[in-house]
Design a protein around this motif. Structure first.
Motif, PDB file in Angstrom:
ATOM      1  N   THR A  14      73.179  72.843  75.010  1.00  0.00           N
ATOM      2  CA  THR A  14      72.841  73.965  75.422  1.00  0.00           C
ATOM      3  C   THR A  14      71.369  74.260  75.340  1.00  0.00           C
ATOM      4  N   PHE A  15      70.779  74.019  74.092  1.00  0.00           N
ATOM      5  CA  PHE A  15      69.479  74.104  73.951  1.00  0.00           C
ATOM      6  C   PHE A  15      68.381  73.337  74.893  1.00  0.00           C
ATOM      7  N   ASP A  16      69.094  72.059  75.300  1.00  0.00           N
ATOM      8  CA  ASP A  16      68.260  71.304  76.332  1.00  0.00           C
ATOM      9  C   ASP A  16      68.352  72.031  77.437  1.00  0.00           C
ATOM     10  N   LEU A  48      61.777  72.614  60.389  1.00  0.00           N
ATOM     11  CA  LEU A  48      63.138  71.965  60.685  1.00  0.00           C
ATOM     12  C   LEU A  48      64.039  72.993  61.713  1.00  0.00           C
ATOM     13  N   GLY A  49      64.275  72.471  62.946  1.00  0.00           N
ATOM     14  CA  GLY A  49      64.878  73.260  63.902  1.00  0.00           C
ATOM     15  C   GLY A  49      63.828  74.212  64.294  1.00  0.00           C
ATOM     16  N   CYS A  50      62.674  73.400  64.951  1.00  0.00           N
ATOM     17  CA  CYS A  50      61.495  73.790  65.107  1.00  0.00           C
ATOM     18  C   CYS A  50      61.269  74.611  66.664  1.00  0.00           C
ATOM     19  N   GLY A  51      62.412  74.298  67.380  1.00  0.00           N
ATOM     20  CA  GLY A  51      62.423  75.087  68.761  1.00  0.00           C
ATOM     21  C   GLY A  51      61.134  74.498  69.507  1.00  0.00           C
ATOM     22  N   ASN A  52      60.539  75.382  69.973  1.00  0.00           N
ATOM     23  CA  ASN A  52      59.198  75.047  70.817  1.00  0.00           C
ATOM     24  C   ASN A  52      58.215  74.848  70.046  1.00  0.00           C
ATOM     25  N   GLY A  53      58.285  75.019  68.713  1.00  0.00           N
ATOM     26  CA  GLY A  53      57.142  74.570  67.915  1.00  0.00           C
ATOM     27  C   GLY A  53      56.007  75.869  67.521  1.00  0.00           C
ATOM     28  N   ARG A  54      56.613  77.086  67.536  1.00  0.00           N
ATOM     29  CA  ARG A  54      55.752  78.366  67.677  1.00  0.00           C
ATOM     30  C   ARG A  54      55.253  78.485  66.045  1.00  0.00           C
ATOM     31  N   HIS A  55      55.975  77.741  65.256  1.00  0.00           N
ATOM     32  CA  HIS A  55      55.511  78.047  63.779  1.00  0.00           C
ATOM     33  C   HIS A  55      54.780  76.863  63.555  1.00  0.00           C
ATOM     34  N   LEU A  56      54.747  75.855  64.085  1.00  0.00           N
ATOM     35  CA  LEU A  56      53.940  74.819  63.758  1.00  0.00           C
ATOM     36  C   LEU A  56      52.552  74.887  63.955  1.00  0.00           C
ATOM     37  N   LEU A  69      60.919  68.999  63.567  1.00  0.00           N
ATOM     38  CA  LEU A  69      62.178  68.330  63.732  1.00  0.00           C
ATOM     39  C   LEU A  69      63.235  69.450  64.422  1.00  0.00           C
ATOM     40  N   ASP A  70      63.841  68.634  65.673  1.00  0.00           N
ATOM     41  CA  ASP A  70      64.794  69.414  66.080  1.00  0.00           C
ATOM     42  C   ASP A  70      65.485  68.216  66.886  1.00  0.00           C
ATOM     43  N   PHE A  71      67.132  68.906  66.976  1.00  0.00           N
ATOM     44  CA  PHE A  71      67.785  67.929  67.769  1.00  0.00           C
ATOM     45  C   PHE A  71      67.649  67.803  69.283  1.00  0.00           C
ATOM     46  N   SER A  72      67.197  68.778  69.863  1.00  0.00           N
ATOM     47  CA  SER A  72      66.873  69.011  71.440  1.00  0.00           C
ATOM     48  C   SER A  72      65.836  68.204  71.838  1.00  0.00           C
ATOM     49  N   ARG A  85      62.909  63.666  66.394  1.00  0.00           N
ATOM     50  CA  ARG A  85      64.358  63.944  66.558  1.00  0.00           C
ATOM     51  C   ARG A  85      65.189  63.658  65.704  1.00  0.00           C
ATOM     52  N   GLY A  86      66.081  64.785  64.856  1.00  0.00           N
ATOM     53  CA  GLY A  86      66.874  64.521  64.005  1.00  0.00           C
ATOM     54  C   GLY A  86      68.057  65.682  63.979  1.00  0.00           C
ATOM     55  N   ASP A  87      68.736  65.475  62.661  1.00  0.00           N
ATOM     56  CA  ASP A  87      69.775  66.516  62.575  1.00  0.00           C
ATOM     57  C   ASP A  87      69.363  67.234  61.076  1.00  0.00           C
ATOM     58  N   LEU A  88      69.556  68.611  61.149  1.00  0.00           N
ATOM     59  CA  LEU A  88      69.541  69.416  60.120  1.00  0.00           C
ATOM     60  C   LEU A  88      70.040  68.704  58.923  1.00  0.00           C
ATOM     61  N   SER A  89      71.323  68.296  58.873  1.00  0.00           N
ATOM     62  CA  SER A  89      72.267  68.013  57.719  1.00  0.00           C
ATOM     63  C   SER A  89      71.931  66.519  57.395  1.00  0.00           C
ATOM     64  N   CYS A 103      62.754  76.520  57.961  1.00  0.00           N
ATOM     65  CA  CYS A 103      64.054  76.275  58.591  1.00  0.00           C
ATOM     66  C   CYS A 103      64.468  77.788  59.092  1.00  0.00           C
ATOM     67  N   VAL A 104      63.828  78.049  60.188  1.00  0.00           N
ATOM     68  CA  VAL A 104      63.948  79.667  60.715  1.00  0.00           C
ATOM     69  C   VAL A 104      64.614  79.511  61.926  1.00  0.00           C
ATOM     70  N   ALA A 105      65.860  80.454  61.521  1.00  0.00           N
ATOM     71  CA  ALA A 105      66.651  80.636  62.798  1.00  0.00           C
ATOM     72  C   ALA A 105      67.549  79.489  63.299  1.00  0.00           C
ATOM     73  N   ALA A 106      67.857  78.565  62.546  1.00  0.00           N
ATOM     74  CA  ALA A 106      68.346  77.362  62.780  1.00  0.00           C
ATOM     75  C   ALA A 106      69.619  76.777  61.931  1.00  0.00           C
ATOM     76  N   LEU A 107      69.686  77.238  60.737  1.00  0.00           N
ATOM     77  CA  LEU A 107      70.599  76.811  59.912  1.00  0.00           C
ATOM     78  C   LEU A 107      72.171  77.431  60.323  1.00  0.00           C
ATOM     79  N   HIS A 109      73.160  77.672  63.135  1.00  0.00           N
ATOM     80  CA  HIS A 109      73.739  76.874  64.118  1.00  0.00           C
ATOM     81  C   HIS A 109      74.768  75.753  63.872  1.00  0.00           C
ATOM     82  N   LEU A 110      74.566  75.424  62.440  1.00  0.00           N
ATOM     83  CA  LEU A 110      75.543  74.262  62.087  1.00  0.00           C
ATOM     84  C   LEU A 110      76.991  74.643  61.942  1.00  0.00           C
ATOM     85  N   PRO A 111      77.882  74.165  62.583  1.00  0.00           N
ATOM     86  CA  PRO A 111      79.277  74.522  62.849  1.00  0.00           C
ATOM     87  C   PRO A 111      80.103  74.498  61.445  1.00  0.00           C
TER      88      PRO A 111
END
Ligand SMILES: C[S@@+](CC[C@H](N)C(=O)[O-])C[C@H]1O[C@@H](n2cnc3c(N)ncnc32)[C@H](O)[C@@H]1O
Length: 208
Positions: A14-16, A48-56, A69-72, A85-89, A103-107, A109-111
Motif C-alpha cells: 500500500t505504501f509503495d 525510522l519509517g522516514c516516508g518521503n524524508g520530510r524530517h531528514l 529507514l523505511d520498508f517501502s 530499506r529495512g523493518d522497524l522491528s 520514529c514519526v507516525a510509523a510505529l 503500523h506494526l501489526p
C-alpha cells in the motif's frame, strides 16, 4: 508467513502504491518534531519509517549524517538523503551508533504489540547512552476518529484507515493508542521518558 507478516506485506504494498500522492501532502516537518530537533547535534541521526524524508532535511542541518529507514522502496525513492530499506522491528544499525532517532507516525503500523515493543527495544539498542529518540503515534483523541472511537476500542485499537486521493482508496492498518496503552508500551520497553499529546498524536521523548 504469519498473519502479522501478511499484514505487513499488504501495508508495504500500500505504501509503495500511495507514495507519490503521500508525497504531495507531506512536505513540511511537524512542529513537535522540528522543536525536538532544534538545539540537538552530533554525528548520526536516524529517521525510522522516514516516508518521503520530510524530517531528514532538518536533521541534516544539525547532524553530520542523517539516514532514513523505511520498508517501502517507492517511499525511499522520494528521499533526497542516504536511506536503507529495512523493518522497524529489526534495525540494520549497530548498537549505540545514533545520537538521535526519530520514529514519526510509523510505529502504529506494526501489526502486533510484540512487534511494536521490539521496535522500541531496537531504538534503545541503537541509541548512544546519552542520546534521545522522539516517537509518535496517532492518538484516539484525533478528530479523524470522531464517531468511530467505540469501534476502535471494541477492536482493541486495531483499525483500518483509508487513504483516499481522487479515485484511489486503500486501507492501511493502524494500532490506535489511548494514553494508557502508549504509556504502558513505553514502560514495558527498554526506553524511558515522557509522553504528551499534541494535535491528535502522542509523542514520547525517550532515552535508553
Ligand atoms: C504515515 S508514514 C510517516 C512517514 C514519515 N515518518 C513522516 O512523518 O512523514 C509511515 C511510514 O512508515 C513506513 N513503515 C510502516 N511500517 C514499517 C515497517 N514495519 N518497517 C519500516 N517502515 C515501515 C511506511 O512505509 C511509511 O513510509
Amino acid at each position: 508467513m504469519t498473519d502479522t507478516d501478511n499484514e505487513k506485506e499488504r501495508l508495504r504494498e500500500t505504501f509503495d502504491a500511495i507514495a507519490s500522492s503521500f508525497d504531495e501532502t507531506r512536505a513540511e516537518p511537524w512542529e513537535d518534531v522540528a522543536e525536538f530537533i532544534e538545539g540537538r547535534g552530533g554525528t548520526t541521526a536516524l529517521d525510522l519509517g522516514c516516508g518521503n524524508g520530510r524530517h531528514l532535511a532538518p536533521l541534516r542541518e544539525r547532524f553530520d549524517e542523517a539516514v532514513g529507514l523505511d520498508f517501502s522502496r517507492s517511499m525511499l525513492e522520494l528521499c533526497d538523503a542516504p536511506v536503507v530499506r529495512g523493518d522497524l522491528s529489526a534495525l540494520p544499525f549497530a548498537d549505540s551508533s545514533a545520537d538521535c532517532v526519530l520514529c514519526v507516525a510509523a510505529l502504529h503500523h506494526l501489526p502486533s504489540r510484540d512487534g511494536r515493543l521490539s521496535a522500541l527495544d531496537e531504538i534503545a539498542r541503537v541509541l548512544r547512552d546519552d542520546a534521545e529518540a522522539l516517537v509518535s503515534v496517532w492518538a484516539i483523541e484525533h478528530p479523524k476518529f470522531d464517531g468511530v472511537r467505540d469501534e476502535i476500542r471494541a477492536s482493541g485499537g486495531d483499525f483500518y484507515v483509508p487513504w483516499k486521493r481522487g479515485d484511489e482508496e486503500r486501507d492501511r492498518y493502524y494500532h490506535i493508542y489511548d494514553r494508557d496503552g502508549f504509556e504502558s508500551l513505553v514502560t514495558d520497553s527498554a526506553l524511558d521518558g515522557t509522553v504528551w499529546e499534541s494535535d491528535g498524536n502522542y509523542y514520547a521523548r525517550l532515552g535508553p
